[in-house]
Design an enzyme around this catalytic site. Structure first.
Site, PDB file in Angstrom:
ATOM      1  N   THR A  11     -17.634 -25.035 -13.693  1.00  0.00           N
ATOM      2  CA  THR A  11     -16.621 -24.627 -12.901  1.00  0.00           C
ATOM      3  C   THR A  11     -16.242 -23.577 -12.255  1.00  0.00           C
ATOM      4  O   THR A  11     -16.543 -23.360 -11.370  1.00  0.00           O
ATOM      5  CB  THR A  11     -14.750 -25.166 -13.669  1.00  0.00           C
ATOM      6  OG1 THR A  11     -15.267 -26.473 -14.426  1.00  0.00           O
ATOM      7  CG2 THR A  11     -13.915 -25.170 -12.479  1.00  0.00           C
ATOM      8  N   ILE A  12     -16.555 -22.204 -13.440  1.00  0.00           N
ATOM      9  CA  ILE A  12     -16.372 -20.969 -13.427  1.00  0.00           C
ATOM     10  C   ILE A  12     -16.975 -20.495 -12.503  1.00  0.00           C
ATOM     11  O   ILE A  12     -17.515 -19.965 -11.552  1.00  0.00           O
ATOM     12  CB  ILE A  12     -15.249 -20.264 -14.342  1.00  0.00           C
ATOM     13  CG1 ILE A  12     -14.171 -20.657 -14.459  1.00  0.00           C
ATOM     14  CG2 ILE A  12     -15.648 -18.508 -13.885  1.00  0.00           C
ATOM     15  CD1 ILE A  12     -13.210 -20.495 -13.218  1.00  0.00           C
ATOM     16  N   GLY A 110     -10.792 -18.230 -21.460  1.00  0.00           N
ATOM     17  CA  GLY A 110     -11.044 -18.710 -22.817  1.00  0.00           C
ATOM     18  C   GLY A 110     -11.030 -17.920 -23.948  1.00  0.00           C
ATOM     19  O   GLY A 110     -10.822 -18.141 -25.537  1.00  0.00           O
ATOM     20  N   SER A 139      -6.934 -15.407 -17.704  1.00  0.00           N
ATOM     21  CA  SER A 139      -7.645 -16.613 -17.028  1.00  0.00           C
ATOM     22  C   SER A 139      -6.670 -16.648 -15.758  1.00  0.00           C
ATOM     23  O   SER A 139      -5.697 -15.961 -15.204  1.00  0.00           O
ATOM     24  CB  SER A 139      -6.224 -17.529 -18.146  1.00  0.00           C
ATOM     25  OG  SER A 139      -4.425 -17.354 -17.906  1.00  0.00           O
ATOM     26  N   CYS A 140      -6.907 -18.109 -15.104  1.00  0.00           N
ATOM     27  CA  CYS A 140      -6.173 -18.100 -13.533  1.00  0.00           C
ATOM     28  C   CYS A 140      -4.591 -17.889 -13.728  1.00  0.00           C
ATOM     29  O   CYS A 140      -3.967 -17.216 -12.847  1.00  0.00           O
ATOM     30  CB  CYS A 140      -6.894 -19.799 -13.518  1.00  0.00           C
ATOM     31  SG  CYS A 140      -6.244 -21.009 -14.970  1.00  0.00           S
ATOM     32  N   ARG A 168      -1.611 -27.750 -14.410  1.00  0.00           N
ATOM     33  CA  ARG A 168      -2.150 -29.232 -14.510  1.00  0.00           C
ATOM     34  C   ARG A 168      -3.579 -29.291 -15.859  1.00  0.00           C
ATOM     35  O   ARG A 168      -3.330 -28.846 -17.499  1.00  0.00           O
ATOM     36  CB  ARG A 168      -3.823 -28.793 -13.311  1.00  0.00           C
ATOM     37  CG  ARG A 168      -4.591 -27.948 -13.896  1.00  0.00           C
ATOM     38  CD  ARG A 168      -5.752 -28.638 -14.386  1.00  0.00           C
ATOM     39  NE  ARG A 168      -6.543 -27.232 -14.416  1.00  0.00           N
ATOM     40  CZ  ARG A 168      -7.066 -26.537 -15.443  1.00  0.00           C
ATOM     41  NH1 ARG A 168      -6.119 -26.994 -17.358  1.00  0.00           N
ATOM     42  NH2 ARG A 168      -8.170 -25.901 -16.092  1.00  0.00           N
ATOM     43  N   HIS A 194       0.237 -17.329 -22.131  1.00  0.00           N
ATOM     44  CA  HIS A 194       0.400 -16.900 -20.942  1.00  0.00           C
ATOM     45  C   HIS A 194       1.716 -15.117 -21.035  1.00  0.00           C
ATOM     46  O   HIS A 194       0.292 -14.497 -20.120  1.00  0.00           O
ATOM     47  CB  HIS A 194       1.280 -17.583 -20.000  1.00  0.00           C
ATOM     48  CG  HIS A 194       0.030 -19.008 -20.056  1.00  0.00           C
ATOM     49  ND1 HIS A 194       0.481 -19.768 -20.250  1.00  0.00           N
ATOM     50  CD2 HIS A 194      -1.063 -19.192 -19.549  1.00  0.00           C
ATOM     51  CE1 HIS A 194       0.230 -21.052 -20.379  1.00  0.00           C
ATOM     52  NE2 HIS A 194      -1.043 -20.499 -19.694  1.00  0.00           N
ATOM     53  N   GLY A 195       2.428 -14.894 -21.440  1.00  0.00           N
ATOM     54  CA  GLY A 195       3.459 -13.764 -21.911  1.00  0.00           C
ATOM     55  C   GLY A 195       2.858 -12.751 -21.941  1.00  0.00           C
ATOM     56  O   GLY A 195       1.666 -11.701 -21.782  1.00  0.00           O
ATOM     57  N   HIS A 220      -1.903 -25.216 -10.577  1.00  0.00           N
ATOM     58  CA  HIS A 220      -0.764 -25.273 -11.582  1.00  0.00           C
ATOM     59  C   HIS A 220       0.064 -24.315 -10.434  1.00  0.00           C
ATOM     60  O   HIS A 220       0.307 -24.155  -9.375  1.00  0.00           O
ATOM     61  CB  HIS A 220      -1.289 -24.156 -12.642  1.00  0.00           C
ATOM     62  CG  HIS A 220      -2.293 -24.183 -13.098  1.00  0.00           C
ATOM     63  ND1 HIS A 220      -2.439 -25.038 -14.352  1.00  0.00           N
ATOM     64  CD2 HIS A 220      -2.930 -22.884 -13.677  1.00  0.00           C
ATOM     65  CE1 HIS A 220      -2.755 -24.584 -15.351  1.00  0.00           C
ATOM     66  NE2 HIS A 220      -3.855 -23.978 -14.898  1.00  0.00           N
ATOM     67  N   GLN A 301      -6.433 -23.121 -10.189  1.00  0.00           N
ATOM     68  CA  GLN A 301      -6.846 -23.161 -11.649  1.00  0.00           C
ATOM     69  C   GLN A 301      -8.876 -22.529 -11.327  1.00  0.00           C
ATOM     70  O   GLN A 301      -9.059 -21.666 -12.300  1.00  0.00           O
ATOM     71  CB  GLN A 301      -6.646 -23.610 -13.070  1.00  0.00           C
ATOM     72  CG  GLN A 301      -7.186 -25.140 -12.637  1.00  0.00           C
ATOM     73  CD  GLN A 301      -7.124 -26.438 -11.095  1.00  0.00           C
ATOM     74  OE1 GLN A 301      -6.063 -25.548 -10.997  1.00  0.00           O
ATOM     75  NE2 GLN A 301      -7.346 -27.040 -11.316  1.00  0.00           N
TER      76      GLN A 301
HETATM   77  P1  NAD Z   1     -17.266 -25.452 -17.956  1.00  0.00           P
HETATM   78  O1  NAD Z   1     -17.289 -27.230 -19.296  1.00  0.00           O
HETATM   79  O2  NAD Z   1     -16.538 -25.827 -16.288  1.00  0.00           O
HETATM   80  O3  NAD Z   1     -18.123 -24.625 -17.841  1.00  0.00           O
HETATM   81  C1  NAD Z   1     -18.936 -24.759 -18.771  1.00  0.00           C
HETATM   82  C2  NAD Z   1     -20.395 -23.910 -18.642  1.00  0.00           C
HETATM   83  O4  NAD Z   1     -21.438 -23.800 -19.755  1.00  0.00           O
HETATM   84  C3  NAD Z   1     -20.715 -25.711 -18.748  1.00  0.00           C
HETATM   85  O5  NAD Z   1     -21.687 -26.058 -17.299  1.00  0.00           O
HETATM   86  C4  NAD Z   1     -21.117 -25.717 -20.275  1.00  0.00           C
HETATM   87  O6  NAD Z   1     -22.501 -26.850 -19.594  1.00  0.00           O
HETATM   88  C5  NAD Z   1     -22.211 -24.199 -19.743  1.00  0.00           C
HETATM   89  N1  NAD Z   1     -22.094 -24.085 -21.394  1.00  0.00           N
HETATM   90  C6  NAD Z   1     -21.763 -25.186 -23.093  1.00  0.00           C
HETATM   91  N2  NAD Z   1     -22.237 -23.877 -23.850  1.00  0.00           N
HETATM   92  C7  NAD Z   1     -22.743 -23.192 -22.445  1.00  0.00           C
HETATM   93  C8  NAD Z   1     -23.694 -22.393 -23.529  1.00  0.00           C
HETATM   94  N3  NAD Z   1     -23.949 -21.855 -25.615  1.00  0.00           N
HETATM   95  N4  NAD Z   1     -24.737 -21.611 -23.291  1.00  0.00           N
HETATM   96  C9  NAD Z   1     -24.425 -21.472 -21.628  1.00  0.00           C
HETATM   97  N5  NAD Z   1     -23.871 -22.881 -20.783  1.00  0.00           N
HETATM   98  C10 NAD Z   1     -23.256 -23.142 -21.882  1.00  0.00           C
HETATM   99  O7  NAD Z   1     -15.885 -24.847 -17.873  1.00  0.00           O
HETATM  100  P2  NAD Z   1     -15.229 -23.722 -16.969  1.00  0.00           P
HETATM  101  O8  NAD Z   1     -13.564 -24.412 -16.777  1.00  0.00           O
HETATM  102  O9  NAD Z   1     -16.195 -23.572 -15.724  1.00  0.00           O
HETATM  103  O10 NAD Z   1     -14.587 -22.092 -18.139  1.00  0.00           O
HETATM  104  C11 NAD Z   1     -15.367 -21.278 -18.758  1.00  0.00           C
HETATM  105  C12 NAD Z   1     -14.401 -20.102 -19.313  1.00  0.00           C
HETATM  106  O11 NAD Z   1     -13.915 -19.522 -18.004  1.00  0.00           O
HETATM  107  C13 NAD Z   1     -13.479 -20.322 -20.312  1.00  0.00           C
HETATM  108  O12 NAD Z   1     -13.114 -19.271 -20.802  1.00  0.00           O
HETATM  109  C14 NAD Z   1     -12.493 -20.301 -19.841  1.00  0.00           C
HETATM  110  O13 NAD Z   1     -11.114 -20.959 -20.476  1.00  0.00           O
HETATM  111  C15 NAD Z   1     -11.973 -20.072 -18.173  1.00  0.00           C
HETATM  112  N6  NAD Z   1     -11.361 -20.590 -17.444  1.00  0.00           N
HETATM  113  C16 NAD Z   1     -11.391 -21.289 -16.651  1.00  0.00           C
HETATM  114  C17 NAD Z   1     -10.457 -21.869 -15.425  1.00  0.00           C
HETATM  115  C18 NAD Z   1     -10.511 -23.184 -15.360  1.00  0.00           C
HETATM  116  O14 NAD Z   1      -9.612 -24.162 -14.827  1.00  0.00           O
HETATM  117  N7  NAD Z   1     -11.479 -24.340 -15.132  1.00  0.00           N
HETATM  118  C19 NAD Z   1      -9.484 -21.738 -14.881  1.00  0.00           C
HETATM  119  C20 NAD Z   1     -10.438 -19.146 -15.578  1.00  0.00           C
HETATM  120  C21 NAD Z   1     -10.409 -19.638 -16.945  1.00  0.00           C
END
Ligand code: NAD
Length: 338
Positions: A11-12, A110, A139-140, A168, A194-195, A220, A301
């Site tokens: 996602t990110i 995360g 984080s977001c 969400r 969050h705080g 959110h 997010q």
């Molecule tokens: P996600 O699950 O959508 O993407 C993570 C990707 O990493 C996946 O493609 C997964 O297959 C891959 N992956 C898993 N293990 C791995 C490894 N050992 N090496 C390389 N790749 C690997 O997760 P996300 O939502 O993109 O979240 C990533 C980080 O961003 C987390 O720390 C999360 O807390 C943070 N974050 C997420 C959001 C959100 O809302 N999605 C917002 C802000 C921050």
């Protein structure tokens, strides 16, 4: 050109890769994935060299007919900086790999704040990341709060902020988090994380946060109250906040009365993936009662941390100062042009 690698293309990660590719001073040298899923296919279609995050799983990519450029170690060796967007908790375990190659790394929200030299928000504390080996883009939700509370604190002083976060339940692709039909105080007891997370950016900010999860995937919403140290008018505060490029004012006349319409607007406006990189701040909700400031803001997010990652790249490499970097990022993405 700054050579950027993205490890963890979900996602990110996929959004950061596209935002990096849009910058005039950066290029994506490759992305690493664990599985040959639809995102792997799209990465190849976009022309990003694809590396195996877990070398033992390389055969699975061959079985799906997806060519790999090599193991993740080769990608790290190619890069000036790594954006690690692996699932929460995994990024920290990758730090030794990056350190072995002497490549600075950005982790995501995360991960634990203790694992890195600095937590990061471009508007809040850019300089703390300059020259760092490892930085965590908060984080977001923390990003959205830092963007709002930073300028308020600078202009009026914040005696105490109180925020309720309506979170969400999951991202659109996270079917494992649903289907659900509930409203869940999460966590039940004060404080939500969050705080304290916002305090990794503004250590002296007094802030309490409460959070609930609801069964939506869109965005959110934050219900914000901050007791200020002075007594500005609501109009003054609106004018001050309107100067912030990463706060998008949702004006009453737009008819955007919820996150559904806001997301639809981002899609209609041609934003990639319907992303809203800015905070969506409902202009009509900005109110001041005595010294108490109030507003509602929406946080997408999946995307608000994306411009922050781009700025963090320039910060760790000392490639620009905060104002220059944010201006370049925003111009390349079209932030401030909605
Ligand atoms: P996600 O699950 O959508 O993407 C993570 C990707 O990493 C996946 O493609 C997964 O297959 C891959 N992956 C898993 N293990 C791995 C490894 N050992 N090496 C390389 N790749 C690997 O997760 P996300 O939502 O993109 O979240 C990533 C980080 O961003 C987390 O720390 C999360 O807390 C943070 N974050 C997420 C959001 C959100 O809302 N999605 C917002 C802000 C921050």
């Amino acid at each position: 050109m700054i050579r950027v690698a993205v490890n963890g293309y979900g996602t990110i990660g996929k959004r950061v890769a596209d935002a990096v590719a849009a910058q005039p001073d950066m290029a994506v040298v490759g992305v690493a994935k664990t599985r040959p899923n639809y995102e792997a296919r799209c990465a190849v279609d976009r022309g990003y060299p694809l590396y195996a995050a877990v070398p033992e799983r390389a055969d699975a990519f061959a079985e799906e007919g997806i060519d790999l450029a090599g193991p993740v170690e080769d990608l790290v060796a190619e890069a000036d900086v790594i954006v690690d967007a692996t699932p929460g908790g995994v990024g920290e375990t990758n730090l030794p790999l990056y350190a072995d190659h002497g490549v600075p790394a950005l982790l995501q929200g995360g991960e634990s704040a203790d694992a890195v030299d600095a937590s990061f928000n471009a508007r809040g504390n850019f300089d703390e990341a300059v020259g760092a080996d490892a930085v965590r883009v908060v984080s977001c939700n923390s990003t959205g709060l830092a963007r709002l509370l930073g300028p308020l604190d600078e202009a009026y002083g914040i005696e105490k902020a109180r925020v309720t976060l309506i979170r969400r339940g999951g991202d659109p692709s996270q079917h494992g988090r649903g289907p659900i039909n509930d409203i869940v105080p999460n966590p039940m007891a004060l404080p939500s994380h969050h705080g304290p997370d916002v305090q990794t950016i503004f250590p002296d900010l007094a802030i309490d946060t409460l959070a609930l999860k609801v069964p939506v995937t869109l965005m959110h919403v934050h219900s914000v109250n901050a007791t200020l140290e002075s007594e500005p008018s609501a109009e003054e505060v609106r004018d001050r906040l309107a100067e912030e490029n990463r706060l998008f004012f949702v004006e009453g006349g737009y008819g955007i009365e919820g996150t559904g319409a806001l997301k639809e607007f981002a899609l209609d406006a041609g934003r990639p993936r319907g992303d809203l990189w800015e905070n969506g701040l409902w202009a009509e909700s900005i109110g001041v009662n005595g010294r108490d400031f109030y507003c509602f803001q929406a946080i997408h997010q999946e995307s608000d941390v994306v411009p922050e990652n781009v700025d963090a790249i320039r910060a760790v490499l000392g490639a620009a100062d905060a104002a220059e970097s944010m201006a370049t990022t925003d111009a390349a993405l079209g932030i401030g042009e909605l």
